[in-house]
Design an enzyme around this catalytic site. Structure first.
Site, PDB file in Angstrom:
ATOM      1  N   LYS A   1       6.884   5.920   3.362  1.00  0.00           N
ATOM      2  CA  LYS A   1       7.585   4.780   3.587  1.00  0.00           C
ATOM      3  C   LYS A   1       8.627   4.224   2.821  1.00  0.00           C
ATOM      4  O   LYS A   1       9.474   3.506   2.886  1.00  0.00           O
ATOM      5  CB  LYS A   1       7.220   3.650   4.526  1.00  0.00           C
TER       6      LYS A   1
ATOM      7  N   CYS B   1       0.760  -1.211  -0.174  1.00  0.00           N
ATOM      8  CA  CYS B   1      -0.011   0.194  -0.034  1.00  0.00           C
ATOM      9  C   CYS B   1       0.757   1.582   0.133  1.00  0.00           C
ATOM     10  O   CYS B   1       1.309   2.521   1.342  1.00  0.00           O
ATOM     11  CB  CYS B   1      -0.365  -0.173   1.328  1.00  0.00           C
ATOM     12  N   ALA B   2       1.304   1.885  -1.345  1.00  0.00           N
ATOM     13  CA  ALA B   2       2.984   2.573  -1.365  1.00  0.00           C
ATOM     14  C   ALA B   2       2.468   3.963  -1.168  1.00  0.00           C
ATOM     15  O   ALA B   2       3.315   4.543  -0.881  1.00  0.00           O
ATOM     16  CB  ALA B   2       3.032   1.932  -2.341  1.00  0.00           C
ATOM     17  N   ALA B   3       1.358   4.495  -1.726  1.00  0.00           N
ATOM     18  CA  ALA B   3       1.341   5.876  -2.622  1.00  0.00           C
ATOM     19  C   ALA B   3       0.699   6.648  -0.704  1.00  0.00           C
ATOM     20  O   ALA B   3       0.502   6.841   0.168  1.00  0.00           O
ATOM     21  CB  ALA B   3      -0.152   6.223  -2.791  1.00  0.00           C
ATOM     22  N   PRO B   4       1.267   8.081  -0.346  1.00  0.00           N
ATOM     23  CA  PRO B   4       2.188   8.816  -1.476  1.00  0.00           C
ATOM     24  C   PRO B   4       3.409   7.986  -1.401  1.00  0.00           C
ATOM     25  O   PRO B   4       4.695   8.419  -2.135  1.00  0.00           O
ATOM     26  CB  PRO B   4       1.700   9.800  -1.429  1.00  0.00           C
ATOM     27  N   GLY B   5       4.043   7.737  -0.942  1.00  0.00           N
ATOM     28  CA  GLY B   5       5.581   6.825  -0.716  1.00  0.00           C
ATOM     29  C   GLY B   5       6.653   7.411  -0.169  1.00  0.00           C
ATOM     30  O   GLY B   5       7.737   6.802  -0.332  1.00  0.00           O
TER      31      GLY B   5
ATOM     32  N   CYS C   1      -1.826   3.841  11.186  1.00  0.00           N
ATOM     33  CA  CYS C   1      -1.509   4.530  11.529  1.00  0.00           C
ATOM     34  C   CYS C   1      -2.984   5.011  12.964  1.00  0.00           C
ATOM     35  O   CYS C   1      -3.692   5.630  13.018  1.00  0.00           O
ATOM     36  CB  CYS C   1      -1.449   5.940  10.832  1.00  0.00           C
TER      37      CYS C   1
ATOM     38  N   ASP D   1       1.264  -1.169   4.754  1.00  0.00           N
ATOM     39  CA  ASP D   1       0.923  -0.194   5.965  1.00  0.00           C
ATOM     40  C   ASP D   1      -0.493   0.275   5.118  1.00  0.00           C
ATOM     41  O   ASP D   1      -1.277   0.750   4.045  1.00  0.00           O
ATOM     42  CB  ASP D   1       1.562   1.098   5.100  1.00  0.00           C
TER      43      ASP D   1
HETATM   44  N1  SAM Z   1       2.612   3.307   3.017  1.00  0.00           N
HETATM   45  C1  SAM Z   1       1.994   4.788   2.339  1.00  0.00           C
HETATM   46  C2  SAM Z   1       3.052   6.635   3.226  1.00  0.00           C
HETATM   47  O1  SAM Z   1       3.869   6.080   3.521  1.00  0.00           O
HETATM   48  O2  SAM Z   1       3.244   6.972   1.596  1.00  0.00           O
HETATM   49  C3  SAM Z   1       1.475   5.252   3.181  1.00  0.00           C
HETATM   50  C4  SAM Z   1      -0.080   4.470   3.551  1.00  0.00           C
HETATM   51  S1  SAM Z   1      -2.061   4.478   2.900  1.00  0.00           S
HETATM   52  C5  SAM Z   1      -1.993   4.010   4.452  1.00  0.00           C
HETATM   53  C6  SAM Z   1      -2.784   3.531   3.104  1.00  0.00           C
HETATM   54  C7  SAM Z   1      -2.751   3.543   1.118  1.00  0.00           C
HETATM   55  O3  SAM Z   1      -3.287   1.993   0.908  1.00  0.00           O
HETATM   56  C8  SAM Z   1      -3.889   4.057   0.226  1.00  0.00           C
HETATM   57  O4  SAM Z   1      -2.928   5.204  -0.912  1.00  0.00           O
HETATM   58  C9  SAM Z   1      -4.435   3.285  -0.134  1.00  0.00           C
HETATM   59  O5  SAM Z   1      -4.793   3.662  -1.640  1.00  0.00           O
HETATM   60  C10 SAM Z   1      -4.205   2.143  -0.577  1.00  0.00           C
HETATM   61  N2  SAM Z   1      -4.546   0.957  -0.969  1.00  0.00           N
HETATM   62  C11 SAM Z   1      -6.327   1.104  -0.496  1.00  0.00           C
HETATM   63  N3  SAM Z   1      -6.695  -0.329  -1.419  1.00  0.00           N
HETATM   64  C12 SAM Z   1      -5.646  -1.526  -1.853  1.00  0.00           C
HETATM   65  C13 SAM Z   1      -5.275  -2.412  -2.552  1.00  0.00           C
HETATM   66  N4  SAM Z   1      -6.538  -3.254  -2.445  1.00  0.00           N
HETATM   67  N5  SAM Z   1      -4.616  -2.578  -2.622  1.00  0.00           N
HETATM   68  C14 SAM Z   1      -3.541  -1.468  -2.651  1.00  0.00           C
HETATM   69  N6  SAM Z   1      -3.516  -0.822  -1.879  1.00  0.00           N
HETATM   70  C15 SAM Z   1      -4.215   0.023  -1.334  1.00  0.00           C
END
Ligand code: SAM
Length: 404
Positions: free
Chosen positions: A239, A233-237, A353, A300
């Site tokens: 971590k 779950c990488a965005a916005p990036g 979080c 994440d």
């Molecule tokens: N790890 C990111 C960072 O440090 O910037 C923050 C991640 S945020 C807590 C959770 C993310 O999970 C969101 O960007 C969301 O779009 C994504 N997400 C939701 N469902 C998902 C799925 N089925 N597969 C992958 N990512 C997903």
């Protein structure tokens, strides 16, 4: 605000008023109800009263008579000519009774904490049950305090000496941030600065803005140069780009996200920070083939965000108890999907979080019950009132070498 032609000080005041009124809405409405026999007001009228009262009781640089006068003028401007007298009366009477009202507000924090600290009642009850009234109050106090801005040094583009010199040239005031889960000279609090996107040190990728709590999950993942790592779950990036820096930009780092819009954010941040070892992928593109399994995976997960409420000022008014249960199902599903992509002996880190056990330990426990091939190595919870950082939960699991 970006389009508004406002001087920097007016811009700051506008932001402070908007965020403050959203945060303190329940307390402001309690004050308004006392003087209006709890008669419901039109939303715009209610907002004007909130804005006037916020200035009287939460700001100390605006004289009370100016707050009253400006609010009444604004009301006329907004077409509330006939109600201008009513607004004037409510605000003036509070301005006269300011000292006594401050005492009432202080008492409200113990008598009816959800009103005194402006939080939903069910959330307060939940937190009080878990931590007791004193720590729950400290958490709400934290949620009502504007967040600090912290920067993580990007070692792929800068070193501490270079970044700090550049900041001094740019007039950025900073302080060192130290915690046991990262090394010195990595995280700095930005105390005063121009808009970040106009600073060359930012544009050139010298740092990434993130709370110190977000580094814990990456430290538990322990990525090494040359590893094969998946950020599920990488965005916005935030971590992901820290993982890349611990991998010295070498190895295989895959950024997985739900949509291409979210992946674009990842790509933009990687480009700014000089991260080149990342490959971005959408769901259903990863197959659990033995030859492509990952050494380390970070999940994440999307969560209720109760650990970052001070940053998301309106979250407290949107979150519902049912949401926590719904998220938990999704989190467990993401954990299952990701776990299938881990090589035997590999490390899996699950983080949120959220402060809610349903989304944290209970997700991990349920996963472990269904996947006996995984072992829990350790967990850590960062609580704002204990650590002075955003709330966060991290669990590190290891997949056994025998088939799962
Ligand atoms: N790890 C990111 C960072 O440090 O910037 C923050 C991640 S945020 C807590 C959770 C993310 O999970 C969101 O960007 C969301 O779009 C994504 N997400 C939701 N469902 C998902 C799925 N089925 N597969 C992958 N990512 C997903």
């Amino acid at each position: 605000l970006t389009g508004a032609q406002l001087a920097a000080a007016d811009r700051r005041l506008c932001q402070e008023l908007t965020y403050g009124i959203v945060r303190w809405q329940a307390t402001l409405d309690w004050l308004i109800a006392r003087k209006t026999q709890a008669r419901p007001q039109k939303t715009r009228l209610q907002n004007l009263l909130r804005a006037g009262l916020y200035q009287i009781f939460w700001l100390d640089r605006i004289p009370h008579h100016a707050a009253v006068h400006e609010t009444v003028e604004l009301a006329r401007h907004a077409g509330f000519n006939t109600q201008a007298g009513f607004i004037n009366a409510v605000l003036r009477s509070y301005a006269r009774e300011a000292a006594a009202t401050r005492q009432l507000l202080a008492g409200l924090k113990t008598e009816q904490p959800h009103l005194g600290y402006s939080h939903p009642e069910w959330l307060v009850a939940r937190w009080q049950q878990r931590w007791g009234p004193e720590r729950a109050a400290r958490l709400m106090e934290w949620n009502n305090t504007p967040p600090r801005i912290c920067a993580r040094l990007n070692t792929l583009k800068a070193d501490p000496g270079k970044l700090l010199t550049q900041w001094r040239e740019e007039g950025v005031e900073y302080d060192f941030v130290r915690r046991d889960w990262f090394e010195e000279n990595l995280v700095f609090e930005l105390k005063s600065h121009r808009p970040l996107n106009r600073l060359p040190s930012f544009q050139q990728g010298g740092f990434y803005v993130q709370d110190p709590s977000t580094l814990l999950a990456v430290r538990e993942l322990e990525p090494q140069p040359g590893d094969s790592v998946l950020d599920f779950c990488a965005a916005p990036g935030g971590k992901l780009t820290y993982i890349a820096q611990l991998m010295s930009n070498t190895g295989r780092l895959v950024a997985h996200e739900a949509t291409s819009e979210r992946l674009q954010l990842v790509e933009d941040n990687c480009a700014r920070l000089g991260v080149t070892c990342v490959q971005t992928v959408l769901p259903s593109t990863l197959n659990p083939q033995p030859s492509t399994l990952f050494d380390r995976i970070l999940i994440d997960a999307p969560c209720s965000n109760t650990g970052v409420m001070r940053r998301r000022v309106d979250l407290r008014w949107r979150i519902r108890p049912g949401e926590i249960r719904r998220l938990r199902v999704m989190q467990l599903d993401l954990l299952r999907q990701a776990a299938a992509l881990l090589r035997p002996g590999g490390t899996l880190v699950y983080s949120t979080c959220s402060l809610e056990p349903e989304e944290n330990r209970e997700v991990v426990d349920e996963f472990l019950r269904a996947h006996p091939g995984f072992k829990l190595e350790r967990t850590r919870e960062l609580l704002p009132f204990a650590e002075g950082v955003d709330g966060s939960y991290v669990a590190r699991l290891r997949r056994g070498v025998a088939p799962v």
